[in-house]
Design an enzyme around this catalytic site. Structure first.
Site, mmCIF file in Angstrom:
data_model
loop_
_atom_site.group_PDB
_atom_site.id
_atom_site.type_symbol
_atom_site.label_atom_id
_atom_site.label_comp_id
_atom_site.label_asym_id
_atom_site.label_seq_id
_atom_site.Cartn_x
_atom_site.Cartn_y
_atom_site.Cartn_z
ATOM 1 N N CYS A 37 -5.499 12.338 0.208
ATOM 2 C CA CYS A 37 -4.413 12.401 1.187
ATOM 3 C C CYS A 37 -3.131 12.924 0.542
ATOM 4 O O CYS A 37 -2.392 12.163 -0.102
ATOM 5 C CB CYS A 37 -4.180 11.016 1.793
ATOM 6 S SG CYS A 37 -2.864 11.006 3.008
ATOM 7 N N CYS A 42 0.084 11.405 1.736
ATOM 8 C CA CYS A 42 0.356 10.048 1.219
ATOM 9 C C CYS A 42 0.849 10.109 -0.225
ATOM 10 O O CYS A 42 1.765 9.387 -0.595
ATOM 11 C CB CYS A 42 -0.910 9.188 1.212
ATOM 12 S SG CYS A 42 -1.927 9.325 2.660
ATOM 13 N N ASP A 43 0.204 10.934 -1.051
ATOM 14 C CA ASP A 43 0.399 10.830 -2.497
ATOM 15 C C ASP A 43 1.104 12.028 -3.128
ATOM 16 O O ASP A 43 1.388 12.009 -4.333
ATOM 17 C CB ASP A 43 -0.971 10.634 -3.181
ATOM 18 C CG ASP A 43 -1.638 9.341 -2.710
ATOM 19 O OD1 ASP A 43 -0.915 8.367 -2.483
ATOM 20 O OD2 ASP A 43 -2.870 9.324 -2.555
#
Ligand code: NDP
Length: 316
Positions: free
Chosen positions: A138, A141-142
Site C-alpha cells: 500500500c 499508506c507507507d
C-alpha cells in the site's frame, strides 16, 4: 457442531470499515446485529500506519486507532461483536445458516458480507520476512517513509501505475518491475507514468528475491526474462501492486461473483443475487477500495438490510 437457538435479524461478516458501519446502522435500526470479526479483526487498515484521507481527522489517524474507534462505536450502540471466522454458509433458504470456525452454526434472517480483499503477494519467503520493514502492498499508506529514497513497484496494472506516480512525488527514484513488455493499465495511467521523469520502467522483469538486513530492505534481485540476466538493484522499499483477492470464496456456492471473485451487487444497492444477503466494502468493489468508500457501502448495506426486514419480515 453446536447450533445456536436464536435467529438473529442481521449477521455481519467482517470487521473493517464496511462491517462496523453496517453494524452501526443496523443498531440504530434496532436490529441487534451480531458481527463476526474474521481472521483479521479490524481488517486491512490495521496493517497501515497513518491514515490521512479519512474525513474528519485533520491531523490524520492511526489505522488501528480508527478501527478501534469504529469498534467501540458499534459496541456502544449495541452490536454483539464476536471473534470467529465464517467457514461455511447455507444461503439456500431463510433463515440462513452460518458456520463459524467449523464448530458452531448461527441462524440469521439477513446477512451482510463485508469480508474485504487481501493484497496479492508474489509468494517469496524474503518478501514475507521483510513485510513491514520495507515491503508493503500500500503506497498510499507507507509511501511517506520513502521521502527522498529509491523504491521499486511490482506490477503493470492501474494500481501499480497509480502507486508509482504517487511514490514518485515523494521518492527520489521509482522503478516499476513489469513482467511483460506492455502495461495492463489504461492509457491515461500509462501516459501519467511516461510523463513522470523519476519513474523508470523495467520491462520483462521478474523478482527473484527481496534483499535486506536487520535495517530492512536494501535491494531486490531481478531477472530480465528476455535476456536471462540476473542482477541486484539497490532499493529502500519494495511495493506490491499485483492485484487483490476478494475474500468471497466461502460464499461462491450461492453468491454471484465477477470473474475476479468480486461479489456482484445490484445497481447502486448492496443487494446480492440472494434476497436477504448484502455485500459491502472491498469484497464487492474492485475500483475504489478506500476506507471511506467501504464505510459508505457498509451504511448502504445496513439500510438495505433494514428495508428488506421491514418488507419481508414486518413482524420482527
Ligand atoms: P490488475 O489485475 O489490473 O493488474 C495486475 C498487474 O500485476 C498486471 O500488470 C499483472 O501482470 C501483474 N501481475 C500479476 N501477478 C503478477 C506476478 N505474480 N508477478 C508480477 N506481476 C504480476 O490489478 P490492479 O490492482 O492494477 O487493478 C484492479 C482493478 O482496479 C482494475 O480493473 C483496474 O482498472 C482498477 N483500478 C483502477 C484505477 C483507476 O482507474 N484510477 C486505480 C487502481 C485500480 P500481467 O498484465 O502480465 O497479467
Amino acid at each position: 457442531m453446536i447450533m445456536e437457538e436464536q435467529i438473529y435479524k442481521v449477521l455481519i461478516i467482517g470487521s473493517g470499515p464496511a462491517g462496523f458501519t453496517a453494524a452501526i446502522y443496523a443498531c440504530r435500526a434496532n436490529l441487534n446485529p451480531v458481527l463476526y470479526e474474521g481472521m483479521q479483526p479490524g481488517g486491512q487498515l490495521t496493517e497501515t500506519t497513518r491514515i490521512e484521507n479519512f474525513p474528519g481527522y485533520p491531523e490524520g489517524v492511526d489505522g488501528n486507532d480508527l478501527m478501534e474507534d469504529l469498534r467501540k462505536q458499534a459496541i456502544r450502540l449495541g452490536a454483539d461483536i464476536r471473534f470467529g471466522a465464517v467457514t461455511k454458509v447455507d444461503f439456500s433458504k431463510r433463515p440462513f445458516l452460518i458456520t463459524v470456525d467449523d464448530e458452531k452454526v448461527v441462524m440469521a434472517h439477513s446477512v451482510i458480507i463485508a469480508t474485504g480483499a487481501t493484497a496479492r503477494y508474489l509468494g517469496l519467503e524474503s518478501e514475507t520476512r521483510f513485510r513491514g520493514q520495507g515491503v508493503s502492498a500500500c503506497a498510499t499508506c507507507d509511501g511517506f517513509f520513502y521521502r527522498g529514497k529509491t523504491v521499486a513497484v511490482v506490477g503493470g496494472g492501474d494500481t501499480a501505475c497509480e502507486e508509482a506516480t504517487y511514490l514518485a512525488t515523494l521518492a527520489k527514484k521509482v522503478y516499476m518491475v513489469v513482467r511483460r513488455d506492455v502495461f495492463r493499465a489504461s492509457e491515461t495511467m500509462r501516459k501519467r507514468v511516461e510523463s513522470t521523469p523519476n519513474i523508470e520502467v523495467l520491462w520483462n522483469h521478474n523478482t527473484k528475491e527481496v534483499l535486506g538486513d536487520s535495517s530492512g530492505v536494501t535491494g531486490v534481485r531481478l531477472l530480465n526474462n528476455k535476456t536471462g540476466n540476473v542482477y541486484d538493484l539497490p532499493v529502500d522499499g519494495f511495493f506490491l501492486a499485483i492485484g487483490h483477492h476478494p475474500n468471497s470464496d466461502v460464499f461462491k456456492e450461492y453468491i454471484t461473483t465477477n470473474p475476479e471473485g468480486y461479489i456482484v451487487t445490484e445497481g447502486k444497492t448492496s443487494k446480492t443475487n440472494v434476497e436477504g444477503v448484502f455485500a459491502a466494502g472491498d469484497v464487492q468493489d474492485p475500483s475504489y477500495r478506500q476506507a471511506v468508500t467501504a464505510a459508505g457501502s457498509g451504511c448502504k448495506a445496513g439500510l438495505d438490510a433494514e428495508r428488506f426486514l421491514a418488507c419481508y419480515l414486518p413482524t420482527l
